[in-house]
Design an enzyme around this catalytic site. Sequence first.
Site, short mmCIF file in Angstrom:
data_model
loop_
_atom_site.label_atom_id
_atom_site.label_comp_id
_atom_site.label_asym_id
_atom_site.label_seq_id
_atom_site.Cartn_x
_atom_site.Cartn_y
_atom_site.Cartn_z
N HIS A 1 39.35 16.80 77.80
CA HIS A 1 40.54 17.26 77.09
C HIS A 1 41.77 16.84 77.87
O HIS A 1 41.79 16.90 79.09
CB HIS A 1 40.51 18.79 76.94
N ASP B 1 43.54 30.55 68.88
CA ASP B 1 44.26 29.38 69.39
C ASP B 1 44.81 28.55 68.24
O ASP B 1 45.93 28.07 68.30
CB ASP B 1 43.38 28.52 70.28
N ARG C 1 53.31 27.70 68.56
CA ARG C 1 53.92 27.19 69.80
C ARG C 1 54.58 25.84 69.56
O ARG C 1 55.64 25.54 70.11
CB ARG C 1 52.86 27.06 70.90
N SER D 1 44.76 28.17 75.81
CA SER D 1 44.57 27.37 74.61
C SER D 1 43.43 26.36 74.81
O SER D 1 42.50 26.27 74.01
CB SER D 1 45.89 26.64 74.29
N LYS E 1 39.07 26.88 73.41
CA LYS E 1 38.38 25.93 72.52
C LYS E 1 37.20 25.29 73.22
O LYS E 1 36.14 25.12 72.67
CB LYS E 1 39.28 24.75 72.13
#
Length: 464
Positions: free
Chosen positions: A102, A181, A188, A203, A207
């Site tokens: 990520h 999220d 956001r 966040s 996930k």
Amino acid sequence: MNTRNKKFDQNNDSAQADNRPKLSPASLIAKKRDGQVLSKNEIQLFIDQYLQGEIADYQMSAMLMAIYLQGMDKKETAALTNTMLYSGRVLELKDAHVIDKHSTGGVGDKTSFIVAPLARACGVKVPMIAGRGLGHTGGTVDKIEAVPQFNSGLSLDEFENNLYTHGLVLMGQTEEIAPADKRMYALRDVTATVESIPLITASIMSKKLAEGARGFVFDIKAGRGAFMKDLKSARLLMKSLTETGARFKRDVLASITDMSIPLGRAIGNSLEIIECIEVLKGRGPEDLKQVSLHLAGGMVYLAGLAKTHSDGIKQVTKALHRGEGLSWFQKMITWQNGPDNLVDHYEILPIAPVKTPILAHKKGFFHKIAPIELGLFLVELGGGRKRKEDKIDHSVGIVLTKHWDEQIEKGEPIAYIYHHPHQTNQVQDFIKNSYDDIFKISSSRSPKRKLILETSIKRSFKHV
Ligand code: URA
């Protein structure tokens, strides 16, 4: 205590029952606004009520801003992560080769489409639940949705099925995975509350932890085009992600990588997919290739399929040269309902019909290519969102024809903007008014870019 939090409480300090009277949403917002620490129960109550519709978007926005301004300590961050994680289903870890990657987000940051197939080619199982664009940065899911018919909205059962039969799957968040999220992320994006270490940590980790992976490779972008503008804040985010991973008994390899200028040459959804296919064909920009190999090699290493990180990098480099990454990328597109000939037919992707050049004002080398301004202009053209309900135009974008370290002649195109005919005046005004803010060309050669700034590895994997 809510049963969804059981796992966390077993793995962490035992939860104290909170018998104090519950505070109203406004009082909880005020508590955080005034710099106080929220308890685990208060965080959970706030998020639960938000998901049940008892707390409105405007109240959640105020809470996000309070967190953004006041921060959160380690315990609050862990409680927020945990609440967001268990707001949806959490998949079991069924295979120790499941590793995800990520990025914290940047401009032209598209490595997932290269990293995931290369890691898969070397035996890693890759479950990618990816995000959408945030602020000036693009999102993996928005980019892949440039591919006609590609199904990024799989159910969790389909996701798991693809993961264990094919070993490679990419989808956006559903209501099933970390729904808290999904909704907070969208808020956001449009309330200037992205650049917060606890919010980014919760966040990302909520996930990722829900996917049932043994470990994660994090690409923490640092520089002008990233949410973390300097090395110091990038290090803090690296620490926060690594510690949260360890708390949940997951392996983490985190690298801080350069985002002082856009990564690669393409910015914009379809254009970025094409650039990734080019890299997978052994072409494409060197910076994008190097960062992708570093991250993919890290995944192979965390999966236990390479003795060292550098051995992992060697393996994925070979896979790249053998065209195996390209073949896995195409297979993933096909399995998820996309065209089975995408890698040889770029015309399948929507590309805006007008191509306007930006011409160099002088001869020399780039000393600045401002990523945020380019990312924000992409949003102006429709390639990103201004409001959470906005639809993305995948066809628009910007391609740098000259990059760092390349000689530039006065009057030659340094970039092209891809847009629609009705946007011509807007594009010309942008070029006229923003050129000096975005580009700096000097006669001396630009300093060499260091792409990978730091890497940390923490092994904490334990099958719980
Ligand atoms: N990526 C995420 O998934 N969340 C953030 O908050 C920032 C980047």
